[in-house]
Design an enzyme around this catalytic site. Structure first.
Site, PDB file in Angstrom:
ATOM      1  N   ASN A 147       1.320   3.858  -3.170  1.00 39.64           N
ATOM      2  CA  ASN A 147       0.982   5.282  -3.045  1.00 39.64           C
ATOM      3  C   ASN A 147       2.101   6.172  -3.574  1.00 39.64           C
ATOM      4  O   ASN A 147       1.849   7.155  -4.263  1.00 39.64           O
ATOM      5  CB  ASN A 147       0.695   5.630  -1.583  1.00 39.64           C
ATOM      6  CG  ASN A 147      -0.722   5.273  -1.178  1.00 39.64           C
ATOM      7  OD1 ASN A 147      -1.525   4.869  -2.011  1.00 39.64           O
ATOM      8  ND2 ASN A 147      -1.027   5.416   0.095  1.00 39.64           N
ATOM      9  N   GLU A 187       0.831  -1.209   0.000  1.00 37.99           N
ATOM     10  CA  GLU A 187       0.000   0.000   0.000  1.00 37.99           C
ATOM     11  C   GLU A 187       0.866   1.260   0.000  1.00 37.99           C
ATOM     12  O   GLU A 187       0.621   2.189  -0.770  1.00 37.99           O
ATOM     13  CB  GLU A 187      -0.924   0.018   1.223  1.00 37.99           C
ATOM     14  CG  GLU A 187      -1.984  -1.076   1.242  1.00 37.99           C
ATOM     15  CD  GLU A 187      -2.969  -1.006   0.077  1.00 37.99           C
ATOM     16  OE1 GLU A 187      -3.058   0.050  -0.577  1.00 37.99           O
ATOM     17  OE2 GLU A 187      -3.637  -2.014  -0.184  1.00 37.99           O
ATOM     18  N   ARG A 202      -8.779   3.703  -8.028  1.00 38.89           N
ATOM     19  CA  ARG A 202      -8.404   3.537  -6.632  1.00 38.89           C
ATOM     20  C   ARG A 202      -9.642   3.550  -5.743  1.00 38.89           C
ATOM     21  O   ARG A 202     -10.684   4.091  -6.108  1.00 38.89           O
ATOM     22  CB  ARG A 202      -7.434   4.648  -6.203  1.00 38.89           C
ATOM     23  CG  ARG A 202      -6.341   4.922  -7.204  1.00 38.89           C
ATOM     24  CD  ARG A 202      -4.975   4.393  -6.794  1.00 38.89           C
ATOM     25  NE  ARG A 202      -4.927   3.086  -6.226  1.00 38.89           N
ATOM     26  CZ  ARG A 202      -4.454   2.012  -6.851  1.00 38.89           C
ATOM     27  NH1 ARG A 202      -4.027   2.073  -8.069  1.00 38.89           N
ATOM     28  NH2 ARG A 202      -4.403   0.874  -6.248  1.00 38.89           N
TER      29      ARG A 202
HETATM   30  N1  LIG Z   1       2.968   9.213  -1.216  1.00 44.59           N
HETATM   31  C1  LIG Z   1       1.935  10.032  -1.502  1.00 44.59           C
HETATM   32  N2  LIG Z   1       2.144  11.190  -2.185  1.00 44.59           N
HETATM   33  C2  LIG Z   1       1.107  12.037  -2.488  1.00 44.59           C
HETATM   34  N3  LIG Z   1      -0.176  11.779  -2.143  1.00 44.59           N
HETATM   35  C3  LIG Z   1      -0.453  10.645  -1.456  1.00 44.59           C
HETATM   36  C4  LIG Z   1       0.581   9.724  -1.104  1.00 44.59           C
HETATM   37  N4  LIG Z   1       0.003   8.695  -0.420  1.00 44.59           N
HETATM   38  C5  LIG Z   1      -1.307   8.976  -0.356  1.00 44.59           C
HETATM   39  N5  LIG Z   1      -1.604  10.138  -0.968  1.00 44.59           N
HETATM   40  C6  LIG Z   1      -2.945  10.777  -1.043  1.00 44.59           C
HETATM   41  O1  LIG Z   1      -3.774  10.188  -0.061  1.00 44.59           O
HETATM   42  C7  LIG Z   1      -4.944   9.628  -0.661  1.00 44.59           C
HETATM   43  C8  LIG Z   1      -5.396   8.407   0.121  1.00 44.59           C
HETATM   44  O2  LIG Z   1      -4.441   7.350   0.019  1.00 44.59           O
HETATM   45  P1  LIG Z   1      -4.953   5.841   0.182  1.00 44.59           P
HETATM   46  O3  LIG Z   1      -3.801   4.929  -0.063  1.00 44.59           O
HETATM   47  O4  LIG Z   1      -5.682   5.698   1.467  1.00 44.59           O
HETATM   48  O5  LIG Z   1      -6.037   5.691  -0.984  1.00 44.59           O
HETATM   49  P2  LIG Z   1      -5.786   5.618  -2.562  1.00 44.59           P
HETATM   50  O6  LIG Z   1      -4.356   5.354  -2.844  1.00 44.59           O
HETATM   51  O7  LIG Z   1      -6.387   6.817  -3.172  1.00 44.59           O
HETATM   52  O8  LIG Z   1      -6.643   4.317  -2.970  1.00 44.59           O
HETATM   53  P3  LIG Z   1      -6.221   2.788  -2.691  1.00 44.59           P
HETATM   54  O9  LIG Z   1      -5.018   2.775  -1.812  1.00 44.59           O
HETATM   55  O10 LIG Z   1      -7.409   2.192  -2.050  1.00 44.59           O
HETATM   56  O11 LIG Z   1      -5.935   2.214  -4.028  1.00 44.59           O
HETATM   57  C9  LIG Z   1      -4.557   9.380  -2.100  1.00 44.59           C
HETATM   58  O12 LIG Z   1      -5.672   9.363  -2.957  1.00 44.59           O
HETATM   59  C10 LIG Z   1      -3.632  10.570  -2.381  1.00 44.59           C
HETATM   60  O13 LIG Z   1      -4.373  11.741  -2.648  1.00 44.59           O
HETATM   61 MG   LIG Z   2      -3.293   3.841  -1.884  1.00 42.24          MG
END
Ligand SMILES: Nc1ncnc2c1ncn2[C@@H]1O[C@H](COP(=O)(O)OP(=O)(O)OP(=O)(O)O)[C@@H](O)[C@H]1O
Ligand SMILES: [Mg+2]
Lengths: 149, 101
Positions: free
Chosen positions: A54, A50, A108
């Site tokens: 990200n 995860e 996502r």
């Molecule tokens: N390393 C990162 N750099 C920039 N933005 C991030 C980063 N990690 C998370 N985010 C932001 O936080 C949000 C939530 O992250 P999360 O992993 O919970 O959900 P997601 O990645 O959108 O979906 P999923 O993990 O369920 O595929 C992301 O949509 C993004 O906007």
């Molecule tokens: Mg994610």
């Protein structure tokens, strides 16, 4: 709070999706020396997947950048994993950690942070817009071998 | 990630195998939607028995397939979900939204 560690590693790779599996396997191989249960190993792999995904998807949306994974074995059989990028950062970390919050559209689900929280004991997210993000996770492993020398 | 489609009598069985992470899910999502559009099934069964690893990318695949089936007025069930993927679905609360057995 910096804890003492008995062993550590650092891994750096380009933000290509093929490295997601590589990062999970590398962390799992490192964690193997802590004698984890199969469930614990799967939890760690899932949380790493995860955090690394990200960095690959959100930190560098239309570019390639570097992702680092730092692992440490701390006192009390605690595994600490930190995933860092120097990407675009998160404007509101509390909002980003909410279940279902996503800026990723249809591809996502917004459940990544929720999964990291539920599979690890401890999650600290630090981010500066335009500078990057660091995700630190800790998990205490049960250690199947209770016999100590 | 591999996808195997078997369609009989407007029942579509999709067998997924491999690692369902972001890397693997990209093509799998597109292929799943293509298979649904080609078969126009009344009932979709996603067989996860060959999925060796899954993260939140798999959730997106499941939710998108379900949405497509709802638009067709059909139903969907996810079956033979291995332990690790099951725990991901539970942590994300997906078992309340999707039929998993
Ligand atoms: N390393 C990162 N750099 C920039 N933005 C991030 C980063 N990690 C998370 N985010 C932001 O936080 C949000 C939530 O992250 P999360 O992993 O919970 O959900 P997601 O990645 O959108 O979906 P999923 O993990 O369920 O595929 C992301 O949509 C993004 O906007
Ligand atoms: Mg994610």
């Amino acid at each position: 709070m910096k804890r003492k560690s008995s062993n550590e590693f650092t891994l750096e790779f380009l933000s290509r999706s093929a490295n997601e599996g590589f990062a999970r396997m590398a962390v799992a191989c490192f964690a193997a020396q802590m004698d984890p249960t199969l469930n614990e190993l799967e939890d760690i792999k899932t949380a790493v997947s995860e955090a690394v995904t990200n960095a690959i998807v959100h930190a560098y949306p239309n570019a390639l950048g570097k992702v680092t994974v730092h692992g440490r074995i701390c006192e009390g059989n605690v595994l600490e994993i930190t995933v860092k990028d120097r990407g675009r950062g998160i404007p509101d970390v509390n909002q980003a950690r909410q279940p279902m919050f996503t800026t990723g559209g249809e591809e996502r689900s917004g459940m990544g942070f929720t999964i990291m929280e539920s599979f690890m004991d401890h999650l600290v997210v630090k981010s500066v817009v335009g500078r990057g993000t660091s995700v630190q996770m800790r998990k205490k492993l049960s250690s199947r071998l209770k016999v100590q020398k | 990630m591999e996808l195997n489609a078997k369609s009989t009598d407007r029942n579509l069985l999709l067998e997924l195998s491999g690692e369902l992470d972001h890397h693997g899910a990209r093509d799998a999502i597109a292929e799943t939607e293509r298979a649904i559009d080609a078969a126009l099934p009344r009932r979709l069964m996603l067989d996860f028995s060959g999925v060796t690893f899954m993260d939140s990318s798999g959730i997106a695949l499941i939710l998108r397939a379900q949405k497509r089936m709802q638009n067709l007025g059909g139903s969907m069930v996810v079956c033979h979900v291995p332990q690790q993927a099951k725990r991901v679905l539970e942590a994300a609360g997906i078992c309340r939204l999707v039929a998993v057995r």
